[in-house]
Every structure is written in structure tokens, then in C-alpha cells.
Enzyme design. Structure first.
Site, PDB file in Angstrom:
ATOM      1  CD  GLU A 148      -1.786  -2.378   1.459  1.00 11.44           C
ATOM      2  OE1 GLU A 148      -0.633  -2.629   1.867  1.00 11.44           O
ATOM      3  OE2 GLU A 148      -2.679  -3.250   1.370  1.00 11.44           O
ATOM      4  CG  ASP A 176     -12.132 -10.725   6.399  1.00  9.87           C
ATOM      5  OD1 ASP A 176     -12.150 -11.969   6.326  1.00  9.87           O
ATOM      6  OD2 ASP A 176     -12.094  -9.989   5.403  1.00  9.87           O
ATOM      7  NE  ARG A 189     -17.685  -9.245   2.722  1.00 12.26           N
ATOM      8  CZ  ARG A 189     -18.813  -9.924   2.764  1.00 12.26           C
ATOM      9  NH1 ARG A 189     -19.922  -9.345   3.229  1.00 12.26           N
ATOM     10  NH2 ARG A 189     -18.889 -11.175   2.332  1.00 12.26           N
TER      11      ARG A 189
END
Length: 333
Positions: free
Chosen positions: A90, A148, A199
Site C-alpha cells: 500500500e 474477517d 463491503r
């Protein structure tokens, strides 16, 4: 490869970048030259100037692969020379985008999970300091990503990005707000922008008649006559605010719902507009699946913020929203 299109005065040329009309075709060769000049020798750079842009970019990577063992897995560019595969890097991605923006000719954008903006933060800050037109597209922006777990669930990230001077942070509530956020980011010439996207699927809340208001960063999404309170929300929690608005209506309590996809843009509006949207005379409740402290300046000391002051958990999104005392939502589809 996308066909050439147009957003404002900017031509869409590919899956990975945009090219400015003001720089014209010459900037295409400049992109390959940029890679060579930064990473390679001046001799190689001079040789590359005679090549068309796709071949120049390919040549740059081939030379780099020869000079650095294993680099083939570090930076890959497709045959068009317009899309860079950064991998899970990133900071490198954000720093390279700054360089591309400084070179001019392209509007670079890159994407990763919002939580991993931590790795990009220094480069994002530098883009804001240098007023570079760079676009960061962050996804999985809250506990709504589910199982997650807390390592990937952003809590403090949106508020911390909002306080970087010069960075416009958009957290849109539906598809139309997302389209407006993207258009504003592409059109902006005096600094970087970041989009924080969910999401989970979200319902449509807006219509095209609201585009002008969305561009102001905050606007009245729904209202009943003589509201007794204001509910302000962003992103996936805007639909929760609408559900609360309807539930309170059934109880005879009139409210106003304010969608605020970009607090930075809203703060640049006139004081008269801000007062019209968030009257000081009405109690205000802010709802966001993020750390609550940022919203205090909007709700005041007597207002309420429904947020998350702790890390998340590994569980389905709906269970997490209930566990962390946010309004109940259905499971994401």
C-alpha cells in the site's frame, strides 16, 4: 480495456488511470519515461523516448527485471501500459501515485481495504501537503465486512483520514452518492480524495434530483414537517438512519435525516448553508460505525453520537451491529 470516455474535461483512457486533455498525447510517452527516469539510468531513459507509450512501459519493466532479481512479482503492467499491479504494497502504491501525479498527464487512483490505509498514510499526507490530484478507493470500510475480524474492521480510520488537511474523504451511502463522489474526486485539482466504500450491499436512498445537494458534502435526505431532531449519518449507516426516521414517525416523532458523505466538503460550505442543514436549535444524533469523537463538533455537547469506541469482533455483520450497540441491520447479501 475501457473505450475512451469523458468525465468533465478529463478523458477516460483505461482501467487504471485517467489522462488530462491539457497534457495531450505527449504525456503517454511521458508515463514510460517517468518510470525510467525515477528507477533506471539516464541512458535507458533517453533510448525510451523514441518508443510509443505501451512499448516504453513494457521496456521499462523488462530492464527493471534484469536489474533487480525477482522484480517481476513486484510491479506488473499489462500490455497497454496503463494498469499497475502493486500487490500488497500500500505505501509503495500511494507513493508511486504521488510521483505520477507530480509528473502530470494522468490522474492516478489505487485501491485497498480501508484498514490498510495505515500503510499508505504518510504518502496520503504528502499528497495533501503537495495538493496532488490522487484518488484512493478504500473498501471494506467498517465492521460490516464481518468475519474477517478486528484486524480488518476499520474503526478509527475514517475519522483519522478526515483530519488530514486538504484530503477530501467521501463515505457514500449508495450508488448515486458513490458516482458523485468519484466525479468530484476526478474534477478536483487542488488536492487528493479518498472514497470509503462498504463491503455489504446497500439500498438505494437517493435520486438524480439530489446530485447538486450531494456535491455539497451534506444535505437533507428526508424530512417531516416541524422536525424535533436531526439524525446525521454517512455510508452504510445512512440506511439505518432512514429506518430510525420511519420508526420514529410511526411514534409521532418528526425527524430530519441528513446524509453527509463528505464532511470536508460540507465544512467548506457557507455558514448559512450549514445552519440550514444542521440547525443549532435542533438536537442532533450522529450515526456512524466508527469512532464517535469526530462527530462532537456537529452534534454539540448536548447531542448524541452512536458509534464504536472499541475494536470489532469476528462475527456476521448483523450480529456485530447489535453486539456493539448500533442499530440492527439485516445480514449483508
Amino acid at each position: 480495456m475501457k473505450r475512451p470516455g469523458r468525465v468533465g474535461d478529463t478523458a477516460i483512457i483505461g482501467a487504471g488511470t485517467y489522462v488530462d486533455n491539457e497534457c495531450g498525447a505527449a504525456s503517454a510517452t511521458g508515463w514510460g519515461e517517468y518510470i525510467m527516469r525515477v528507477l533506471l539510468t539516464r541512458t535507458a531513459c533517453d533510448h525510451m523516448r523514441t518508443m510509443p507509450a505501451p512499448q516504453a512501459a513494457k521496456a521499462a519493466i523488462e530492464v527493471l527485471q534484469q536489474r533487480v532479481a525477482g522484480l517481476g512479482g513486484l510491479i506488473l503492467i499489462d500490455r497497454s501500459g496503463r494498469y499497475m499491479r502493486y500487490g500488497i504494497r500500500e505505501h509503495g502504491m500511494a507513493a508511486i501515485m504521488n510521483g505520477i501525479a507530480l509528473h502530470r498527464g494522468y490522474i492516478p487512483y489505487g485501491g485497498t481495504f480501508l484498514t490498510f490505509s495505515d500503510y499508505s498514510r504518510n504518502a496520503i499526507r504528502m499528497a495533501a501537503l503537495m495538493k496532488l490530484r490522487v484518488i484512493h478507493v478504500f473498501t471494506h470500510d467498517s465492521i460490516g465486512l464481518g468475519e474477517d475480524g478486528p484486524t480488518h474492521q476499520s474503526v478509527e480510520h475514517v475519522p483519522s483520514l478526515r483530519i488530514i488537511p486538504g484530503l477530501d474523504v467521501w463515505r457514500p451511502a449508495d450508488g448515486l452518492e458513490t458516482a458523485v463522489a468519484w466525479a468530484c474526486a476526478v474534477e478536483r485539482r487542488d488536492g487528493p480524495s479518498a472514497l470509503a466504500l462498504s463491503r455489504q450491499n446497500l439500498p438505494r436512498l437517493t435520486d438524480v434530483a439530489m446530485v447538486g445537494n450531494i456535491r455539497k458534502g451534506g444535505y437533507v435526505l428526508a424530512e417531516q414537517p416541524n422536525p424535533q431532531a436531526v439524525i446525521v449519518a454517512t455510508g452504510s449507516e445512512t440506511s439505518l438512519a432512514m429506518a430510525a426516521h420511519q420508526a420514529l414517525s410511526a411514534l409521532g416523532i418528526a425527524t430530519r435525516v441528513v446524509s453527509m458523505p463528505c464532511t470536508n466538503v460540507f465544512d467548506r460550505q457557507s455558514e448559512a448553508y450549514q445552519e440550514m442543514i444542521l440547525p443549532l436549535s435542533l438536537p442532533t444524533v450522529a450515526v456512524e460505525a466508527a469512532h464517535p469523537d469526530f462527530w462532537r463538533k456537529y452534534v454539540g455537547r448536548t447531542g448524541v453520537v452512536v458509534g464504536i469506541a472499541s475494536f470489532g469482533e469476528s462475527a456476521p455483520a448483523g450480529d456485530l451491529y447489535k453486539h456493539l450497540s448500533l442499530i440492527h441491520i439485516s445480514e449483508p447479501t
